[in-house]
Design a protein around this motif. Structure first.
Motif, short mmCIF file in Angstrom:
data_model
loop_
_atom_site.label_atom_id
_atom_site.label_comp_id
_atom_site.label_asym_id
_atom_site.label_seq_id
_atom_site.Cartn_x
_atom_site.Cartn_y
_atom_site.Cartn_z
N ASP A 41 0.72 -1.27 0.01
CA ASP A 41 -0.15 0.15 -0.19
C ASP A 41 0.88 1.21 -0.06
OD1 ASP A 41 -2.24 -1.62 0.10
OD2 ASP A 41 -2.39 -1.38 2.26
N ARG A 42 1.94 1.24 0.75
CA ARG A 42 2.70 2.34 1.04
C ARG A 42 3.46 2.57 -0.50
NH1 ARG A 42 0.17 2.37 4.36
NH2 ARG A 42 -0.75 4.08 2.88
N LEU A 43 3.92 1.64 -1.11
CA LEU A 43 4.59 1.58 -2.34
C LEU A 43 3.65 2.29 -3.31
CD1 LEU A 43 6.48 -1.78 -2.40
CD2 LEU A 43 7.55 0.43 -2.87
N ILE A 44 2.44 1.79 -3.70
CA ILE A 44 1.37 2.43 -4.36
C ILE A 44 1.21 3.63 -4.08
CG2 ILE A 44 -1.08 2.05 -5.14
CD1 ILE A 44 -0.72 -0.99 -4.50
N ALA A 45 1.02 4.29 -3.09
CA ALA A 45 0.81 5.50 -2.54
C ALA A 45 1.80 6.37 -2.86
CB ALA A 45 0.50 5.63 -1.27
N LEU A 48 14.88 8.81 -7.86
CA LEU A 48 15.26 9.56 -6.45
C LEU A 48 13.84 10.28 -5.83
CD1 LEU A 48 16.62 10.79 -4.25
CD2 LEU A 48 17.19 12.86 -6.01
N GLU A 49 13.05 10.74 -6.73
CA GLU A 49 11.83 11.45 -6.32
C GLU A 49 11.03 10.59 -5.59
OE1 GLU A 49 8.64 14.61 -8.30
OE2 GLU A 49 9.90 13.51 -9.50
N ALA A 50 10.93 9.07 -6.28
CA ALA A 50 9.84 8.28 -6.04
C ALA A 50 10.31 7.54 -4.41
CB ALA A 50 9.65 7.07 -6.88
N PHE A 51 11.77 7.40 -4.40
CA PHE A 51 12.14 7.03 -3.14
C PHE A 51 12.00 8.02 -1.95
CE2 PHE A 51 15.63 3.71 -5.29
CZ PHE A 51 15.08 2.77 -4.38
N CYS A 52 11.99 9.14 -2.39
CA CYS A 52 11.51 10.25 -1.46
C CYS A 52 10.36 10.24 -0.88
CB CYS A 52 12.19 11.71 -1.96
SG CYS A 52 13.98 11.79 -2.12
N ALA A 53 9.20 10.08 -2.04
CA ALA A 53 7.86 9.92 -1.67
C ALA A 53 7.79 8.50 -0.85
CB ALA A 53 7.15 9.84 -3.01
#
Length: 280
Positions: free
Chosen positions: A249-253, A267-272
């Motif tokens: 769920d956290r990955l999808i969010a 990088l931006e997705a890892f930060c999200a």
């Protein structure tokens, strides 16, 4: 007399002081003083800066830094055999070279430096990555240093500067890109060193950003990225399952496919994802 100062050539210095490079200390000495001066120049204008150097050895890069006008060089050397050779350089450049004897991983060097500070070093292979990680992840940001100009094995340099989708992309890539602009500025063949290493080397120049590129808690981001790349062949839903029971769920969010692998995530997705983990 050498090409850049009035001191003896490095081969003579090494012979006079019996300074054979020690593998246990990750030593490979750079003997071409024109080359060390070129590395010093790649750090930019040194005339108004204190320069921190780690592992100066017989002082080839040290002499390059001083010849290129560094206001002051603070050199940290673990190998006591090198101290007499460095003392000779200090005598030739009065008041501009301070030598600290000890392990760079254990010495708080910031207290001996006056801003602006540039770090320039042919880092010993066995501590280079650890030192870079510490400089990129201090308690406070911006850091005490203005730029980093560091020599690594070419493979490590590529990992620092890699982007997503490449085999070199990993934890160091994300950490460097989050808080700095990093680029390779020079390549060096094994023949430039004594003894010649088995791999090529490269100089990486890093400039810190005023703020991290994307918002995230440093500890959470570091933990997340380390877990992802420690099992880089696994899908993230498996590699990160210990971080949260509802990791899918956290990955999808965060906009990341649970079936993705670490090397595919920018990088931006890892930060999200780090922000999602902190929020839940």
């Amino acid at each position: 007399m050498s090409a850049i100062d009035d001191l003896p050539p490095l081969r003579e210095v090494i012979a006079a002081h019996g300074l054979s490079a020690r593998k246990s200390l990750g030593q490979n000495f750079l003997l071409d003083l024109n080359l060390t001066a070129k590395i010093a120049r790649s750090a930019g204008d040194l005339t108004g800066a204190d320069v921190l150097e780690i592992g100066p050895g017989p002082g080839g890069l040290t002499r390059g830094l001083l010849a290129e006008g560094a206001r002051r060089v603070v050199a940290v050397e673990k190998d006591d055999r090198c101290l007499p050779a460095l003392a000779e350089i200090a005598a030739a450049y009065p008041g501009r070279l301070e030598i600290l004897s000890g392990d760079a991983l254990e010495i708080d060097v910031a207290r001996d430096l006056t801003p602006p500070v540039k770090i320039v070093a042919n880092l010993p292979y066995n501590v280079g990555t650890e030192l870079l990680t510490r400089w990129l992840d201090p308690p406070d940001w911006p850091p005490f240093w203005q730029t980093l100009t560091l020599m690594f094995q070419r493979e490590v340099a590529e990992r620092i500067t890699a982007g997503p989708g490449s085999k070199a992309y990993g934890r160091l890539s994300v950490l460097a890109a989050w808080r700095s602009d990093a680029r390779i500025v020079m390549d060096l063949p094994p023949s430039a060193f004594t003894p010649p290493p088995k791999v090529r080397s490269a100089v990486v120049h890093l400039t810190p950003l005023p703020e991290p590129r994307f918002p995230a808690n440093a500890k959470t981001l570091t933990r997340t990225v380390a877990a992802a790349f420690n099992q880089r062949r696994k899908m993230l839903r498996a590699a990160l399952k210990r971080l949260a029971p509802d990791i899918e769920d956290r990955l999808i969010a965060a906009g990341i496919a649970p079936t993705a692998r670490a090397e595919e995530v920018p990088l931006e997705a890892f930060c999200a994802l780090a922000r999602e983990l902190d929020a839940h």
